[in-house]
Design a protein around this motif. Structure first.
Motif, PDB file in Angstrom:
ATOM      1  N   SER A 224       0.850  -1.194   0.000  1.00 18.45           N
ATOM      2  CA  SER A 224       0.000   0.000   0.000  1.00 18.45           C
ATOM      3  C   SER A 224       0.883   1.240   0.000  1.00 18.45           C
ATOM      4  O   SER A 224       1.916   1.264   0.682  1.00 18.45           O
ATOM      5  CB  SER A 224      -0.914   0.011   1.228  1.00 18.45           C
ATOM      6  N   PRO A 225       0.474   2.287  -0.706  1.00 16.25           N
ATOM      7  CA  PRO A 225       1.275   3.510  -0.727  1.00 16.25           C
ATOM      8  C   PRO A 225       1.109   4.360   0.534  1.00 16.25           C
ATOM      9  O   PRO A 225       1.916   5.262   0.768  1.00 16.25           O
ATOM     10  CB  PRO A 225       0.756   4.250  -1.955  1.00 16.25           C
ATOM     11  N   SER A 226       0.093   4.084   1.371  1.00 16.07           N
ATOM     12  CA  SER A 226      -0.131   4.962   2.526  1.00 16.07           C
ATOM     13  C   SER A 226      -0.642   4.266   3.789  1.00 16.07           C
ATOM     14  O   SER A 226      -0.493   4.813   4.882  1.00 16.07           O
ATOM     15  CB  SER A 226      -1.129   6.074   2.142  1.00 16.07           C
ATOM     16  N   TRP A 227      -1.254   3.114   3.706  1.00 13.75           N
ATOM     17  CA  TRP A 227      -1.776   2.449   4.901  1.00 13.75           C
ATOM     18  C   TRP A 227      -0.640   1.961   5.799  1.00 13.75           C
ATOM     19  O   TRP A 227       0.433   1.584   5.307  1.00 13.75           O
ATOM     20  CB  TRP A 227      -2.637   1.242   4.517  1.00 13.75           C
TER      21      TRP A 227
ATOM     22  N   GLY B 208       1.741   0.939  13.322  1.00 11.51           N
ATOM     23  CA  GLY B 208       2.792   1.919  13.033  1.00 11.51           C
ATOM     24  C   GLY B 208       2.298   3.164  12.320  1.00 11.51           C
ATOM     25  O   GLY B 208       1.118   3.527  12.364  1.00 11.51           O
ATOM     26  N   VAL B 209       3.246   3.821  11.650  1.00 11.06           N
ATOM     27  CA  VAL B 209       2.930   5.049  10.915  1.00 11.06           C
ATOM     28  C   VAL B 209       2.181   4.715   9.629  1.00 11.06           C
ATOM     29  O   VAL B 209       2.245   3.591   9.127  1.00 11.06           O
ATOM     30  CB  VAL B 209       4.214   5.833  10.592  1.00 11.06           C
TER      31      VAL B 209
ATOM     32  N   ARG C 197       4.055   9.115   8.205  1.00 12.82           N
ATOM     33  CA  ARG C 197       3.557   9.973   9.275  1.00 12.82           C
ATOM     34  C   ARG C 197       2.530   9.240  10.141  1.00 12.82           C
ATOM     35  O   ARG C 197       1.721   8.471   9.625  1.00 12.82           O
ATOM     36  CB  ARG C 197       2.914  11.242   8.694  1.00 12.82           C
ATOM     37  N   LYS C 198       2.562   9.518  11.440  1.00 13.68           N
ATOM     38  CA  LYS C 198       1.612   8.918  12.361  1.00 13.68           C
ATOM     39  C   LYS C 198       0.252   9.572  12.192  1.00 13.68           C
ATOM     40  O   LYS C 198       0.128  10.795  12.255  1.00 13.68           O
ATOM     41  CB  LYS C 198       2.096   9.100  13.804  1.00 13.68           C
ATOM     42  N   ASP C 199      -0.774   8.761  11.978  1.00 10.09           N
ATOM     43  CA  ASP C 199      -2.133   9.269  11.787  1.00 10.09           C
ATOM     44  C   ASP C 199      -2.876   9.192  13.122  1.00 10.09           C
ATOM     45  O   ASP C 199      -3.164   8.108  13.625  1.00 10.09           O
ATOM     46  CB  ASP C 199      -2.860   8.448  10.723  1.00 10.09           C
ATOM     47  N   ARG C 200      -3.185  10.366  13.694  1.00 18.31           N
ATOM     48  CA  ARG C 200      -3.889  10.412  14.971  1.00 18.31           C
ATOM     49  C   ARG C 200      -5.378  10.714  14.790  1.00 18.31           C
ATOM     50  O   ARG C 200      -6.090  10.924  15.769  1.00 18.31           O
ATOM     51  CB  ARG C 200      -3.238  11.453  15.880  1.00 18.31           C
ATOM     52  N   ASN C 201      -5.838  10.708  13.583  1.00 12.24           N
ATOM     53  CA  ASN C 201      -7.253  10.984  13.316  1.00 12.24           C
ATOM     54  C   ASN C 201      -7.771   9.987  12.262  1.00 12.24           C
ATOM     55  O   ASN C 201      -8.063  10.364  11.126  1.00 12.24           O
ATOM     56  CB  ASN C 201      -7.434  12.421  12.823  1.00 12.24           C
ATOM     57  N   PRO C 202      -7.862   8.698  12.633  1.00  9.62           N
ATOM     58  CA  PRO C 202      -8.287   7.680  11.653  1.00  9.62           C
ATOM     59  C   PRO C 202      -9.730   7.885  11.208  1.00  9.62           C
ATOM     60  O   PRO C 202     -10.521   8.555  11.884  1.00  9.62           O
ATOM     61  CB  PRO C 202      -8.125   6.371  12.424  1.00  9.62           C
TER      62      PRO C 202
END
Length: 282
Positions: free
Chosen positions: A83-86, A163-164, A180-185
């Motif tokens: 995946s490019p972003s997950w 993870g990120v 980047r860490k996603d804090r707003n899923p």
């Protein structure tokens, strides 16, 4: 004479015991169900969407554009997707023309194709399972699908990786969201009342046990009916005829009792006839 009659009676009783044992009912066999896929698909969806998916197979052999082992450190295998972003180790499944296949994110990519909307890179074996093709281990490609390398799939995320990475609809690799860490899923899709009812009904359905089918005794025919005693016929012959023409019963103990009674009756008649002969000779 008496010894022979006793042996014959024992043989008839043994035969009846065998008949009773054979005619006892047997239980049905249980069928083991492989419910791994069902349990996996019943997990609460966290994200749903659609995208174009490609395929690849990197085993560090350098063949067919191989770029090395997956970024997660896991060996290349069926179910490993890029995946490019997950976040890495995100889990879910894809749907293509009614077929469902599970996956987990074990690698990064596709790179440049993600700029054109190709947001998922499935492993070649999963791609083959969805399209009906066959994985070619020599060329690391999928045969039998006319060279098709992209398909439109629906995806369902059931678990986010720790993870990120972006915990939402995928974005191109060039955005750098994968680092980047996603804090707003993304908020999980709302399950409708109809879907809840359907899921509850599916869980409430009892599993059908194998049915025990009772054998129906065949109807007596003129040929199978017990022969009537004939004048002058020896008791031993009548006893043998009664046993050979009797239908097998489902209760083995009942058959033994009946045959045993007939044997005692025949023995009594035989002894009575011997005594009668002795009395007349006097």
């Amino acid at each position: 004479m008496s010894a022979r009659f006793g042996m014959r009676s024992f043989t008839l009783l043994a035969s009846a015991a065998v008949i009773g044992a054979v005619t006892l009912g047997t239980g049905g066999t249980a069928h083991a169900d492989n419910d791994f896929t069902e349990k996996f698909l019943e997990k609460q969806p966290l994200l749903k969407g659609s995208t174009t998916a490609s395929y690849y197979w990197d085993d560090a052999s350098g063949r067919n554009g191989d770029t090395g082992l997956p970024a997660s450190g896991k060996p290349m295998q069926k179910g490993l997707a890029a995946s490019p972003s997950w976040p890495l180790f995100t889990e879910g499944y894809v749907v293509y023309k009614g077929k469902k296949e599970p996956f987990f994110v074990g690698d990064r990519g596709p790179g440049t194709p993600s700029n054109r909307g190709v947001m998922l890179d499935l492993d070649a074996k999963t791609f083959a399972a969805l399209t009906g093709g066959k994985f070619n281990a020599s060329s690391l490609t999928v045969n039998g699908i006319g060279g098709e390398g992209h398909i439109k799939v629906d995806y369902v995320i059931t678990k986010w990786g720790p993870g990120v990475g972006k915990k939402n609809h995928p974005v191109a690799f060039a955005t750098g969201a994968w680092g980047r860490k996603d804090r707003n899923p993304a908020k999980a899709p709302v399950v409708t009342a109809e879907e809840k009812i359907e899921k509850a009904e599916k869980k409430a359905e009892p599993k059908q046990a194998p049915a025990l089918v009772a054998e129906k005794a065949p109807e007596k025919t003129a040929e199978q009916a017990p022969a009537k005693p004939q004048p002058g016929k020896a008791p031993e012959a009548e006893l043998a005829a009664a046993v050979t023409t009797r239908e097998p019963q489902s209760n083995g103990a009942g058959a033994i009792a009946v045959v045993g009674g007939l044997a005692l009756l025949g023995g009594g008649l035989f002894l009575g006839r011997v005594r009668l002969r002795r009395a007349t000779k006097r």
